[in-house]
Scaffold this active site. Structure first.
Site, short mmCIF file in Angstrom:
data_model
loop_
_atom_site.label_atom_id
_atom_site.label_comp_id
_atom_site.label_asym_id
_atom_site.label_seq_id
_atom_site.Cartn_x
_atom_site.Cartn_y
_atom_site.Cartn_z
N TYR A 33 0.84 -1.20 0.00
CA TYR A 33 0.00 0.00 0.00
C TYR A 33 0.87 1.24 0.00
O TYR A 33 2.07 1.18 0.24
CB TYR A 33 -0.95 0.01 1.21
CG TYR A 33 -0.30 0.37 2.53
CD1 TYR A 33 0.54 -0.51 3.20
CD2 TYR A 33 -0.52 1.61 3.11
CE1 TYR A 33 1.13 -0.17 4.40
CE2 TYR A 33 0.06 1.97 4.32
CZ TYR A 33 0.88 1.07 4.96
OH TYR A 33 1.47 1.41 6.16
N ARG A 52 8.14 4.25 -4.62
CA ARG A 52 8.23 3.23 -3.58
C ARG A 52 7.19 2.13 -3.80
O ARG A 52 7.46 0.95 -3.53
CB ARG A 52 8.06 3.87 -2.19
CG ARG A 52 8.37 2.90 -1.05
CD ARG A 52 8.38 3.59 0.31
NE ARG A 52 7.09 4.15 0.62
CZ ARG A 52 6.84 4.94 1.66
NH1 ARG A 52 7.81 5.25 2.51
NH2 ARG A 52 5.64 5.41 1.88
N ARG A 100 -7.61 -20.30 -2.37
CA ARG A 100 -6.59 -20.14 -1.33
C ARG A 100 -5.47 -21.17 -1.46
O ARG A 100 -5.69 -22.37 -1.39
CB ARG A 100 -7.22 -20.25 0.06
CG ARG A 100 -6.22 -19.91 1.17
CD ARG A 100 -6.85 -19.96 2.55
NE ARG A 100 -5.89 -19.54 3.57
CZ ARG A 100 -4.98 -20.35 4.12
NH1 ARG A 100 -4.93 -21.62 3.76
NH2 ARG A 100 -4.14 -19.89 5.03
N LYS A 148 6.62 -1.93 1.83
CA LYS A 148 5.42 -1.34 2.47
C LYS A 148 4.24 -2.30 2.35
O LYS A 148 3.29 -2.10 1.60
CB LYS A 148 5.10 0.03 1.88
CG LYS A 148 4.21 0.86 2.79
CD LYS A 148 4.26 2.31 2.42
CE LYS A 148 3.24 3.16 3.16
NZ LYS A 148 3.41 3.23 4.60
N GLU A 180 11.69 2.62 14.40
CA GLU A 180 10.89 3.72 13.83
C GLU A 180 9.55 3.77 14.54
O GLU A 180 9.27 2.97 15.44
CB GLU A 180 10.70 3.52 12.32
CG GLU A 180 9.98 2.25 11.95
CD GLU A 180 9.98 1.99 10.44
OE1 GLU A 180 9.82 2.93 9.66
OE2 GLU A 180 10.12 0.81 10.06
N LEU A 205 11.13 1.12 7.15
CA LEU A 205 10.57 1.62 5.89
C LEU A 205 11.24 2.96 5.59
O LEU A 205 11.26 3.83 6.46
CB LEU A 205 9.06 1.83 6.03
CG LEU A 205 8.40 2.32 4.75
CD1 LEU A 205 8.23 1.18 3.77
CD2 LEU A 205 7.07 2.98 5.04
N1 PDD Z 1 2.93 5.18 7.22
N2 PDD Z 1 7.59 3.99 8.88
C1 PDD Z 1 6.46 3.28 8.86
C2 PDD Z 1 6.44 1.97 9.55
C3 PDD Z 1 5.32 3.76 8.19
O1 PDD Z 1 4.20 3.04 8.15
C4 PDD Z 1 5.37 5.04 7.56
C5 PDD Z 1 4.20 5.63 6.82
C6 PDD Z 1 6.58 5.76 7.63
C7 PDD Z 1 6.74 7.09 6.97
O2 PDD Z 1 6.69 6.97 5.57
P1 PDD Z 1 6.24 8.17 4.65
O3 PDD Z 1 7.01 9.39 5.07
O4 PDD Z 1 6.60 7.75 3.30
O5 PDD Z 1 4.77 8.34 4.87
C8 PDD Z 1 7.67 5.20 8.28
C9 PDD Z 1 1.75 5.63 6.52
C10 PDD Z 1 1.53 7.10 6.60
C11 PDD Z 1 0.57 4.81 6.98
O6 PDD Z 1 0.76 3.62 7.20
O7 PDD Z 1 -0.54 5.34 7.11
#
Ligand code: PDD
Length: 283
Positions: A33, A52, A100, A148, A180, A205
């Site tokens: 996603y 990405r 499945r 992601k 993170e 990520l």
């Molecule tokens: N999340 N680390 C993780 C684990 C994340 O899920 C996200 C983003 C980030 C920051 O990534 P970016 O700057 O590209 O948004 C770092 C999104 C916003 C979400 O899951 O809703």
């Protein structure tokens, strides 16, 4: 107004936006996603998010469900029909719907593409303006955190624990080290005014907001060091902050109930938030 979503070739009212129960995203979390923020009706850092998306899909061998140009067009169309001024555009691609089986389905099973928008207060969000309270939680994820993936159970559990403790975000820990946030990138500002965040690796990520902010940090003449940092270092830091598409740049004012600095958003995080929003508005 009825919200419009996009599902596999059609724009449909939100309540009719459905995928089969055999969709591999639903059964296996076999999908990717992306979240792009929208400010003043315009997408922020969208090319980084689309790049990405392509990379994550490639890593797990899911074909692009449509050319990038088409995905971009659908994003714009959803913003338009939903009259979205501030919030986010969500994209999810899964390996498609099939009987499945753990093994990939036959090559003629098309990936599934679902997209929708969500209205959200980003620039004026109270947690962004007043600063985030963070709770730490063990990082329970797999070891390909650079992908992601829609497998977000570890983050859901961490962020729920944080929410129950009255916090806005969870900082996940690998031993003593901060990896993170549950859905954001983590930073500290050290005593010698260096901004520290993790380098690109499979351990986290790589944030698109982080990539864009690093340019602003360098332009601003601030020192930047890419390395892991520990929880003890974070608690003793001058400032701490987080970035993501939906958080933008937000100061961290508290970790596990202990104030960071004087417990108010620090000047560096506040300035970086202002600069990031200014740049988004000007783009
Ligand atoms: N999340 N680390 C993780 C684990 C994340 O899920 C996200 C983003 C980030 C920051 O990534 P970016 O700057 O590209 O948004 C770092 C999104 C916003 C979400 O899951 O809703």
């Amino acid at each position: 107004m009825q919200k419009i979503a996009y599902v596999n070739g059609s724009f449909v009212p939100g309540e009719q936006a459905m995928v089969p129960v055999t969709d591999r995203g639903f059964l296996f979390g076999d999908g990717i996603y992306e979240v792009t923020s929208v400010i003043d009706g315009r997408m922020v850092d969208n090319e980084l998010h689309l790049a990405r998306l392509q990379r994550s899909l490639g890593e797990i061998r899911i074909a692009m469900p449509a050319p990038l140009e088409r995905i971009r067009e659908i994003q714009h169309e959803l913003i338009r029909v939903n009259d979205l001024s501030e919030g986010m555009v969500y994209i999810q691609v899964t390996r498609g719907a099939a009987e499945r089986d753990f093994v990939f389905p036959a090559a003629d099973v098309a990936p599934s593409l679902v997209m929708f928008t969500q209205q959200k207060n980003l620039v004026g969000a109270p947690s962004g303006v007043k600063g985030l309270k963070v709770m730490t939680f063990p990082d329970l994820r797999w070891t390909r955190r650079d992908i992601k993936s829609v497998n977000l159970l570890a983050q859901v559990i961490a962020k729920q624990a944080a929410a129950e403790a009255g916090c806005n975000e969870a900082w996940m820990l690998d031993g003593e080290m901060v990896t993170e946030g549950g859905s954001s990138t983590a930073y500290i500002l050290t005593a010698n005014d260096t901004i520290v965040t993790r380098p690109r690796s499979t351990m986290t990520l790589s944030g698109c907001t982080c990539a864009a902010l690093q340019t602003l940090i360098v332009e601003r003449g601030l020192k930047l060091e890419e390395r892991p940092f520990s929880l003890a270092e974070a608690k003793a830091a001058k400032e701490a902050f987080a970035t993501s598409a939906t958080t933008l740049v937000a100061a961290v004012v508290e970790i596990d109930g202990e104030a960071i600095g004087d417990g108010k958003p620090g000047p560096v995080a506040t300035e970086l938030r202002r600069l990031y929003v200014e740049r988004a508005r000007a783009s």
